[in-house]
Design an enzyme around this catalytic site. Structure first.
Site, short mmCIF file in Angstrom:
data_model
loop_
_atom_site.label_atom_id
_atom_site.label_comp_id
_atom_site.label_asym_id
_atom_site.label_seq_id
_atom_site.Cartn_x
_atom_site.Cartn_y
_atom_site.Cartn_z
N TYR A 172 0.02 0.26 0.85
CA TYR A 172 0.12 -0.47 -0.42
C TYR A 172 -0.41 0.40 -1.55
O TYR A 172 -1.51 0.96 -1.46
CB TYR A 172 -0.69 -1.77 -0.30
N CYS A 173 0.40 0.53 -2.63
CA CYS A 173 -0.02 1.25 -3.84
C CYS A 173 -0.40 2.69 -3.49
O CYS A 173 0.36 3.40 -2.86
CB CYS A 173 -1.15 0.47 -4.52
N LEU A 174 -1.61 3.14 -3.87
CA LEU A 174 -2.02 4.50 -3.55
C LEU A 174 -2.04 4.75 -2.05
O LEU A 174 -1.79 5.86 -1.58
CB LEU A 174 -3.42 4.79 -4.11
N LEU A 232 4.63 -0.45 -0.01
CA LEU A 232 4.55 -1.63 -0.87
C LEU A 232 4.09 -1.20 -2.26
O LEU A 232 2.93 -0.78 -2.43
CB LEU A 232 3.57 -2.65 -0.28
#
Length: 563
Positions: free
Chosen positions: A294-296, A322
């Site tokens: 997710y993200c980073l 994501l």
């Protein structure tokens, strides 16, 4: 040392970066007579529209608005703003805002980055003087003052005192103590089955008699606490996967302090993702893993998967990203805060502290949506005297983490500025991590209103990957679009798979060809994971694997509680 001393007074914004952008814009505007003539013409026409509206209003005629707010601007949506004199304040402000947008855009010769910075600063300054922020010009505030006899200002002042006290003492916002990890949120049962200096690996208890053979590893961003994916029981993605027969592991990152200043981006890959995979391999040997980031965390996972592919490590059954970017040529409005001057300024701040502080990161995110996250909140809580009810997502958002100096500097320079991952120049242990080498199928999620990882940027994985990519475009923003459980009202998504041998299309073509599907993308992802798993179900593994004897802490562990 001088820049680190200056940073608290500028809220971490490089004065040199602002001056360079302003000088670039002013100089080119000064030598562009055509642009200046165009602005004079626009000002005259806007004045004519406004005066026509004023005249019609003065004569008692039903005058339609001469300008509508931009989509997402809810400052003037109350009915009272549609009648004089309030309509005059709002219409005049919106016309002025539109004109300044013209002033700061399309000036010949200005670099695109400087244009974005100047336009953003102009918008922030205009937002300060919006009539909605002035209690004498806001009809909603005046009506509340009349009805309460001025008690709204007393309540608002009390709210401000409480917030200022909490900010000064480092306490969380009002109401967040009702969402404590392990008590109201992050309550999915599990154990800490592995721990090193950087991560705790959580393994969750099964709720079904048999499970899919391939476990799921979730890698959240280290800029946030992991439990955004395990909030309340009704909107926990982790609980949803467990209830559908998946063995779930999740990384919980350490909240670094000054002593962790020398942790590198490769440490996060090695001690984070790779260590988690090794631990899972010891618990469920010889099974491939569905990895989700997710993200980073998704960006790091993509780089790790590319490095694994280069070395012939085929432990990944699939890869899910994501709201995670892999190509940073169009990274969205966060790029306003990232250029060489700003990066040098941030380096100086982090060198002094050993980390990037939570308030610095939170301030940047709030500025991107200042109407919703700053000014509307100030009006509601301090002028109207209303407290917004705290939610689990809001409480999680206030539970921020720090980022170590060396790692964050490397991340911004190598990925944001130099775009090494997308260009095949991201080196891992002396060899390039190339996304095109990944053969595991991908499931990628973008969200329509994402200000952090714009979905068109996330979509660029299609141009980098040489494997099957299933892309889901979900309604909502960076956080709410991911925390989108089945049954959530007004949710929808678009979904399509591009196979490795098919032609690429643009994001606009892709979206136009698909009708939205009502509901949560979670259901589509779980079905996709099932299709890419073995047909034979197995008994759930024990915590820590067969023969585990050591004492294990209960989830959510200890790292998530670090302040």
């Amino acid at each position: 040392m001088s820049e680190a001393t200056l940073a608290p007074f500028t809220r971490g914004v490089s004065p040199a970066a602002l001056m360079l952008a302003s000088f670039d814009w002013l100089l080119h505007l000064a030598v562009a007579p055509g642009k200046r003539m165009e602005l004079v013409d626009k000002a005259a026409r806007k004045n004519a529209r406004f005066l026509s509206h004023v005249a019609a209003t003065a004569l008692g005629q039903d005058a339609p608005p001469c300008i509508e707010p931009l989509p997402g601007d809810h400052r003037f949506r109350a009915q009272a703003w549609g009648s004089p004199p309030w309509s005059l304040w709002s219409q005049g402000f919106l016309l002025t805002q539109q004109w300044w947008h013209n002033v700061t855009r399309e000036v010949p010769g200005v670099s695109p980055h400087h244009e974005e910075v100047v336009s953003f600063v102009a918008r922030q300054l205009l937002d300060i003087v919006s009539p909605s922020n002035n209690p004498a010009l806001n009809p909603e505030v005046l009506e509340r003052t009349r009805d309460s006899g001025g008690a709204n200002f007393l309540t608002g002042f009390s709210n401000w005192l409480e917030d200022a006290s909490r900010l000064a003492t480092g306490r969380p916002p009002v109401g967040s103590d009702a969402f404590v990890p392990g008590r109201e949120v992050a309550v999915t049962p599990g154990k800490v089955v592995f721990r090193n200096h950087l991560i705790e690996l959580l393994q969750y208890a099964p709720t079904t008699e048999t499970v899919r053979a391939e476990p799921v590893l979730i890698v959240p961003a280290w800029i946030m606490k992991y439990y955004i994916l395990d909030l309340s029981p009704h909107n926990s993605l982790i609980r949803y996967l467990v209830e559908h027969g998946h063995t779930v592991f999740c990384v919980s990152w350490r909240n670094p302090g000054a002593e962790d200043r020398d942790l590198t981006l490769d440490d996060y890959r090695r001690l984070g993702v790779m260590a988690a995979l090794d631990a899972i391999d010891a618990i469920v040997p010889d099974r491939k893993v569905h990895a989700a980031g997710y993200c980073l965390g998704g960006t790091l996972l993509a780089a790790t998967a590319a490095a694994m592919a280069t070395r012939g490590d085929d432990r990944l059954a699939s890869l899910t990203l994501l709201a995670a970017q892999t190509d940073f040529t169009e990274p969205g409005e966060l790029a306003l805060f990232i250029d060489h001057s700003e990066l040098h300024f941030l380096d100086s701040m982090m060198w002094n502290r050993g980390y990037l502080s939570t308030d610095q990161m939170a301030g940047a995110f709030q500025l991107l949506r200042s109407n919703d996250l700053v000014w509307s909140r100030l009006v509601r809580e301090y002028l109207m005297g209303e407290r917004a009810a705290m939610t689990d997502l809001m409480a999680w958002n206030a539970d921020a983490t720090r980022m170590p100096y060396k790692m964050h500097s490397e991340y911004l320079r190598r990925l944001y500025i130099d775009n090494e991952l997308a260009s095949g120049r991201f080196m891992v242990e002396g060899r390039p991590a190339v996304i095109q080498n990944i053969r595991a199928p991908m499931f990628v999620v973008g969200t329509e209103a994402d200000h952090v990882a714009p979905w068109r940027s996330v979509f660029k994985i299609h141009y980098l990957a040489d494997t099957d990519v299933t892309f889901a475009l979900a309604s909502g923003g960076h956080n709410a679009g991911i925390v989108s459980e089945p049954g959530h009202r007004n949710r929808h998504y678009r979904l399509a798979t591009k196979h490795a041998n098919e032609m690429c299309v643009s994001p606009e073509e892709w979206a136009a060809a698909l009708e939205p599907t009502a509901g949560s993308w979670w259901t589509a992802w779980e079905r996709w994971l099932t299709r890419h798993s073995s047909e034979t179900r197995v008994k759930p593994p024990g915590f820590g694997g067969a023969g585990a004897r050591r004492r294990m802490d209960d989830a959510p562990g200890t790292y998530v509680l670090q302040r």
